[in-house]
Design an enzyme around this catalytic site. Structure first.
Site, PDB file in Angstrom:
ATOM      1  N   CYS A 107      40.904  42.201  41.225  1.00  0.00           N
ATOM      2  CA  CYS A 107      40.551  42.026  42.523  1.00  0.00           C
ATOM      3  C   CYS A 107      41.839  41.173  43.337  1.00  0.00           C
ATOM      4  O   CYS A 107      41.846  41.504  44.513  1.00  0.00           O
ATOM      5  CB  CYS A 107      39.411  40.913  42.681  1.00  0.00           C
ATOM      6  SG  CYS A 107      37.966  41.684  42.048  1.00  0.00           S
ATOM      7  N   CYS A 125      35.311  38.092  44.570  1.00  0.00           N
ATOM      8  CA  CYS A 125      36.446  38.483  44.044  1.00  0.00           C
ATOM      9  C   CYS A 125      37.601  37.763  44.370  1.00  0.00           C
ATOM     10  O   CYS A 125      38.778  38.148  43.993  1.00  0.00           O
ATOM     11  CB  CYS A 125      36.442  40.192  44.925  1.00  0.00           C
ATOM     12  SG  CYS A 125      36.414  39.852  46.700  1.00  0.00           S
TER      13      CYS A 125
END
EC number: 1.8.4.10
Length: 255
Positions: free
Chosen positions: A119, A229
């Site tokens: 991410c 994330c």
């Protein structure tokens, strides 16, 4: 374009006028502010409010390289509807390649650390570039979306990116979002009609089952209190994960 609120149901008219006022105040305080759109339903409401009313706020999106085709198709639909393109930022291809070569294309299933590393490369680093030189950014986060967002404020200091952060839909409900989309005929991702209330990268997103919360389909193999994330790392109330360990991952069964 149906942006005027005069003929709206009273509650929607109040909510819509309040949103426009919030966005106008942001634009006045931070002329360089931008809305970071994941092209989700909430972000499409913000996009309609910004582009449809001619607010002087930028809208951009992050193409991680692993988005659904249905998600990417919204970029053209937005341009056609509002006459303004959404600015698109991409991850560093070399960083992506090196990560995949070292850990595997699906290493994010192996550990929280490896998922967050993916991410970071595909989302956090491009976002950092997209926000450079801006005093503030705008998100489509809502309090009822996840355990990590229950205390989400309308406005906050973002220590991660070093600027002001606004969440103008923080107090909106799921029904508020969809009533607005239906009333204004706002473009949205057709995956929402297939059981995907929250949509991210294709291998990290599944349709939810009856009774599951709205973000259950995001990183469904993780605990609910880790489902961020890195774009909204300030929402997390858990300790940082241990360093990533090398290894090649394989996708789990999506049941």
């Amino acid at each position: 374009m149906g942006i005027e609120a005069g003929s709206l149901p009273p509650e929607l008219e109040r909510r819509w006028a309040d949103l426009l006022e919030r966005l106008q105040r942001i634009a006045q305080r931070y002329p360089q502010a931008a809305c970071a759109s994941s092209l989700a339903a909430e972000d499409m409401v913000l996009t309609h409010a910004i582009l449809g009313s001619g607010l002087n706020l930028a809208v951009f999106s992050l193409d991680t390289g692993r988005l659904h085709a249905e998600t990417l198709a919204l970029l053209d639909r937005i341009h056609q509807r509002y006459g303004r393109p959404v600015e698109v930022w991409h991850p560093d291809p070399q960083a992506v390649q090196e990560h995949v070569q070292e850990h595997g294309a699906y290493a994010f299933y192996e550990s929280l650390a490896l998922r967050k590393a993916c991410c970071h490369i595909r989302k956090v680093e491009p976002l950092r570039r997209a926000l450079r030189g801006r005093g503030a950014w705008i998100t489509g986060q809502r309090r009822e979306q996840a355990a990590t967002r229950h205390e989400l404020p309308l406005e906050e200091d973002d220590a991660v990116f070093g600027l002001r952060k606004f969440n103008p839909l923080a107090d909106w409900s799921h029904e508020d979002i969809w009533q607005t989309i239906r009333w204004f005929d706002i473009p949205y991702n057709p995956l929402h009609d297939q059981g995907y209330p929250s949509i991210g990268c294709e291998p990290c997103t599944r349709a939810i089952k009856p009774g599951e919360d709205l973000r259950a389909g995001r990183w469904w193999w993780e605990s609910a209190d880790s489902k961020e994330c890195g774009l909204h790392a300030g929402n997390l109330r858990t300790a940082a994960p241990p360093p990533a360990q090398p290894g090649r991952g394989s996708a789990p069964t999506q049941e």
